[in-house]
Design a protein around this motif. Structure first.
Motif, PDB file in Angstrom:
ATOM      1  N   SER A 204       0.837  -1.212   0.000  1.00 50.63           N
ATOM      2  CA  SER A 204       0.000   0.000   0.000  1.00 50.63           C
ATOM      3  C   SER A 204       0.869   1.258   0.000  1.00 50.63           C
ATOM      4  O   SER A 204       0.546   2.236  -0.671  1.00 50.63           O
ATOM      5  CB  SER A 204      -0.931  -0.006   1.220  1.00 50.63           C
ATOM      6  OG  SER A 204      -1.764  -1.145   1.172  1.00 50.63           O
TER       7      SER A 204
ATOM      8  N   ASP B 228      -4.232  -2.721  -5.467  1.00 56.19           N
ATOM      9  CA  ASP B 228      -3.608  -3.048  -4.191  1.00 56.19           C
ATOM     10  C   ASP B 228      -4.477  -4.113  -3.539  1.00 56.19           C
ATOM     11  O   ASP B 228      -5.693  -3.967  -3.466  1.00 56.19           O
ATOM     12  CB  ASP B 228      -3.546  -1.798  -3.310  1.00 56.19           C
ATOM     13  CG  ASP B 228      -2.869  -2.069  -1.971  1.00 56.19           C
ATOM     14  OD1 ASP B 228      -2.146  -3.080  -1.861  1.00 56.19           O
ATOM     15  OD2 ASP B 228      -3.070  -1.271  -1.036  1.00 56.19           O
TER      16      ASP B 228
ATOM     17  N   THR C 185      -4.823  -3.772   4.837  1.00 52.13           N
ATOM     18  CA  THR C 185      -5.633  -3.658   3.622  1.00 52.13           C
ATOM     19  C   THR C 185      -6.599  -4.831   3.555  1.00 52.13           C
ATOM     20  O   THR C 185      -6.176  -5.978   3.643  1.00 52.13           O
ATOM     21  CB  THR C 185      -4.724  -3.667   2.374  1.00 52.13           C
ATOM     22  OG1 THR C 185      -3.700  -2.690   2.538  1.00 52.13           O
ATOM     23  CG2 THR C 185      -5.519  -3.367   1.112  1.00 52.13           C
TER      24      THR C 185
ATOM     25  N   ILE D 221      -4.669   2.906   3.077  1.00 53.35           N
ATOM     26  CA  ILE D 221      -4.078   3.138   4.386  1.00 53.35           C
ATOM     27  C   ILE D 221      -2.942   2.149   4.625  1.00 53.35           C
ATOM     28  O   ILE D 221      -2.898   1.069   4.034  1.00 53.35           O
ATOM     29  CB  ILE D 221      -5.125   3.054   5.514  1.00 53.35           C
ATOM     30  CG1 ILE D 221      -5.733   1.651   5.619  1.00 53.35           C
ATOM     31  CG2 ILE D 221      -6.207   4.111   5.296  1.00 53.35           C
ATOM     32  CD1 ILE D 221      -6.524   1.451   6.906  1.00 53.35           C
TER      33      ILE D 221
HETATM   34 MG    MG Z   1      -1.715  -2.950   2.410  1.00 52.97          MG
END
Ligand code: MG
Ligand code: GDP
Ligand code: K
Length: 301
Positions: A24, A64, A45, A37
């Protein structure tokens, strides 16, 4: 614009790798904006987050994903499924690894998945700001034969080191294609969702290790005042135990106040306006094993 004539390139790149390897952080760095975040806790995540990078030579759509790990409950299984499924749906895979010569069971599991897929893989050795430059070659050597890598690129997601080099390498593996999104589009995540995630991030970062896995955040209200100068936000942090609720609230509400203060600053940045944020805490036992509640808290495929 005729993209075939102009040699415009576009396509999908997914970030995979073990929890905490910096997926991320790297995605935010590549697009130049904080959408996903991050924290030093695994399972930060939970959704698949799509972001768009646009420049003259083309457009990269990044995915992501939650890390690939052993699932312990329904939420965990949901997260692993997302990560594994994207491997065959994209034009190029960015596999992030730690700067280390140790290849453990977690990496071995990913190598097996990658060797079954035809998608080109770029090995991204992240966190090179934490090691000596001359060590990097030994990490490359340790990984080189494990997969048929298209490229190997060392980076520091945190410091942005080798960012443009990685972007250029990704473009090599994208087909000619249209501009899928207009240049102002940055993500598919609704604003409300990003707001909820920013609150969850502050809770993850401020709370002790055992609690964060069990929390979710819902937004009850997000409304601009008639004068257009302030947005009122009411949000709830959901946790699994009464004892956790006490810790999240803290002594005389100190922890909750701190979470709210830190989240508000970033939400104001995101929305570019003043925010009045009110936080509540609610207990929902074992929500991570309930399909209904997982959906209800915003985790959808
Ligand atoms: Mg992540
Ligand atoms: P993810 O679980 O793979 O998405 O990892 P995150 O992006 O949430 O990052 C996990 C932790 O690693 C966070 O504390 C990040 O600040 C840290 N991190 C990520 N990239 C780097 C890097 O290049 N260098 C250093 N030193 N830390 C990093
Ligand atoms: K993390």
């Amino acid at each position: 614009m005729n993209y075939q004539e102009k040699k415009y390139k576009s396509g999908f790149a997914t970030l995979i790798g073990r929890p905490n390897v910096g997926k991320s952080t790297l995605m935010n760095q590549l697009i130049g904006q904080k959408i996903a975040i991050t924290s030093d806790k695994p399972q930060t995540t939970r959704n698949r987050i799509q972001t768009v990078y646009t420049e003259e030579q083309g457009q990269i759509i990044f995915l992501d994903t939650p890390g690939i790990h052993q699932a312990k409950n329904k939420l965990g299984q949901f997260m692993v499924n997302i990560a594994e499924r994207t491997i065959n749906e994209v034009d190029v895979i960015l596999w992030l690894v730690e700067p280390s010569t140790f290849i453990g069971a977690g990496e071995q599991h990913i190598i097996e998945k990658l060797n079954k897929s035809k998608t080109p893989v770029i090995l991204v050795i992240n966190k090179i700001d934490t090691v000596k430059k001359q060590e990097i070659l030994t990490f490359i050597d340790a990984y080189r034969d494990k997969c048929n890598f298209a490229e190997i690129v060392p980076v520091s997601a945190l410091k942005g080191e080798n960012k443009q080099q990685l972007i250029d390498v990704i473009f090599k593996y994208l087909p000619n294609g249209p501009m899928y999104f207009d240049e102002d589009t940055v993500t598919d995540q609704p604003e409300r969702q990003i707001v909820a995630e920013l609150i969850r991030e502050k809770a993850l970062r401020l709370l002790s290790d055992e609690i964060p896995h069990g929390i979710a955040v819902t937004i009850e209200r997000m409304k601009e005042r008639p004068d257009g100068k302030v947005i009122d936000i009411d949000a709830t942090i959901i946790c699994e135990r009464d004892s956790h609720k006490g810790i999240i609230i803290g002594k005389q509400g100190a922890m909750l106040k701190n979470i709210g203060m830190k989240a508000r600053v970033e939400i104001e940045n995101l929305l570019d306006t003043k925010v009045f944020l009110q936080l509540w805490v609610k207990v929902k036992k074992e929500w991570r094993d309930s399909d209904f509640l997982i959906k209800n808290y915003g985790y959808r495929e």
